[in-house]
Enzyme design. Structure first.
Site, PDB file in Angstrom:
ATOM      1  N   GLU A 131      33.093  37.855  48.175  1.00  0.00           N
ATOM      2  CA  GLU A 131      34.057  36.957  47.541  1.00  0.00           C
ATOM      3  C   GLU A 131      33.855  36.871  46.034  1.00  0.00           C
ATOM      4  OE1 GLU A 131      37.209  35.315  47.167  1.00  0.00           O
ATOM      5  OE2 GLU A 131      36.725  34.936  49.266  1.00  0.00           O
ATOM      6  N   LYS A 207      38.406  45.424  40.037  1.00  0.00           N
ATOM      7  CA  LYS A 207      38.801  44.283  40.868  1.00  0.00           C
ATOM      8  C   LYS A 207      40.139  44.543  41.561  1.00  0.00           C
ATOM      9  CE  LYS A 207      36.327  41.133  37.782  1.00  0.00           C
ATOM     10  NZ  LYS A 207      36.450  40.161  36.675  1.00  0.00           N
ATOM     11  N   GLY A 304      31.238  32.827  35.148  1.00  0.00           N
ATOM     12  CA  GLY A 304      30.316  31.719  34.933  1.00  0.00           C
ATOM     13  C   GLY A 304      29.362  31.585  36.098  1.00  0.00           C
TER      14      GLY A 304
END
Length: 440
Positions: A131, A207, A304
């Site tokens: 994920e 991606k 992040g």
């Protein structure tokens, strides 16, 4: 009582350290939901002495992450080493071969070796959860793999790189150049010292390759993706986009077409009223067009430590609960080898900015070449030189000026053919700027 899931974490950067903290904080909830607790038992990183703000003395330490993957005490290996090959690939291969589940945030690894790793996982009856590999904390993998089986996806597109979105947002809002915003992004830690992988679109392409396979049930095919970055975008392009009712975003787009699955990454004009146009800064977004849900947009933090670690922990919790899915939503032998749709056949609207010589007949010559290529123009805007009004009573200075064309639907091949002839006619002073328009 069910034995705890014993986890080994290879890679203790910002994300790895955050995973440990979140697991400590949320382990009781994970246990309640899945019926099995999670225990970190081993870690591996390059520098053992680095202060990561956590007590590492309670974990077995492995200097070599592959040794961690081999450890009999580890049930699930979390790969956060990074990179498409080398240690990361060896860690994952070793873990799968030993019958261990793998959780990874490594999009480059999956884009390059995903099919082979999926086959290895299937042969050993274990799963690969990933994920965190796309869009950070946004649960887009779970959405595509588990939430939309009743839908046929026709198109998927998104902002998949926070660095590029940050740069384009700053350029638009503050009128800064690409280089000025890049330096600021590097200072703030949003961009690497060598930003090529991000700003030239390769991170987004990796991606997109993963999302395409999940959305369309196809074998992953990163080499089929057309890639352009954002380094050529100027403040003038962003100002013109605003004037025309658009905003420029670096999008990854995958779409069913009559010629196959089209995959492309490039700067794109999107309507300022669209959901994706509102996504600014380092935030990511993915829009899925499907027959039942129509349009579904997921927006959230794309990077992040905490956001990415949140996705990693969600995958670990699934492993603990016994939730296992094939890597790309179905067994490898059921994935289709979809024909590639060549970029030259792409059809859509285009923004074309030409730097032309400010003299009679130039605009007419450009329009003629466009018409010869069967390209219909929706609008033409000319930004004259500031010297024109003072040096020529007809408003012509002879200096280069910007001529902006907005086309109706046209093919990539016809646009390129027309521009080649316009250049050959000596009508332009600089290479043309071409930005594709993505309609809602």
């Amino acid at each position: 009582m069910t034995r705890p899931l014993k986890v080994g974490i290879a890679g203790l950067g910002t994300v790895g350290a955050s995973v440990i903290r979140i697991l400590e904080r949320r382990n009781e909830t994970i246990t309640q939901r899945g019926g099995r607790s999670v225990e970190v038992v081993a870690v591996s990183a390059r520098d053992r002495s680095k202060d990561r703000g956590i007590d590492l003395s309670r974990f077995a330490w492995f200097d070599n992450p592959v040794d961690l993957a081999r450890s009999a005490d580890v049930d699930c290996v979390v790969e956060l080493v990074g990179g498409a090959d080398g240690a990361a690939l060896e860690v994952v291969r070793t873990a799968l071969s030993q019958g261990k589940h793998v959780v990874t945030a490594n999009k480059a690894l999956l884009a390059k070796h995903g099919l082979a790793l999926a086959q290895l996982a299937e042969s050993h009856g274990v799963s690969i959860a990933f994920e965190a590999s796309v869009a950070g904390g946004i649960p887009v993998i779970k959405t595509l793999r588990e939430a939309l089986p009743g839908n046929r996806v026709s198109r998927l597109y998104g902002i998949l790189n926070g660095t590029c979105n940050y740069i384009l947002s700053r350029m638009e809002l503050e009128g800064l150049t690409f280089q000025e915003c890049l330096k600021d992004a590097q200072r703030l830690g949003y961009a690497e010292a060598d930003p090529t992988f991000d700003v030239e679109g390769f991170d987004t392409a990796h991606k997109l390759a993963i999302l395409t396979s999940l959305a369309f049930g196809t074998r992953i095919d990163a080499d089929a993706i057309y890639v352009e970055g954002i380094s050529s975008i100027t403040p003038l392009d962003l100002a013109m986009a605003k004037e025309l009712g658009f905003r420029i975003k670096l999008l990854g787009v995958a779409e069913r077409t009559q010629t196959g699955i089209e995959q492309r990454v490039h700067p794109t004009m999107v309507s300022r009223t669209s959901s994706i146009a509102q996504v600014m800064g380092v935030t990511n977004a993915v829009t899925i067009d499907a027959d039942a849900v129509r349009e579904l947009t997921l927006i959230g933090p794309g990077a992040g430590g905490d956001a990415t670690a949140s996705a990693v922990v969600a995958d670990i919790a699934d492993v603990a609960a016994g939730v296992a899915q094939p890597l790309f939503g179905r067994p490898v032998d059921q994935l289709e080898s979809a024909p590639r749709a060549p970029m030259q056949r792409h059809e859509g609207g285009y923004y074309v900015r030409l730097t032309v010589h400010d003299r009679p007949g130039v605009a007419a010559g450009v329009a003629t070449r466009m018409a010869e290529a069967d390209i219909s123009l929706e609008s033409i805007l000319q930004k004259r030189s500031e010297l024109a009004a003072t040096q020529d009573p007809h408003g012509r200075s002879g200096a280069p000026v910007s001529l902006v064309l907005i086309t109706y639907a046209a093919t990539e091949a016809s646009i390129r053919s027309a521009l080649e002839k316009i250049s050959g006619d000596g009508l332009i002073a600089e290479p043309p700027q071409v930005i594709r328009i993505e309609r809602d």
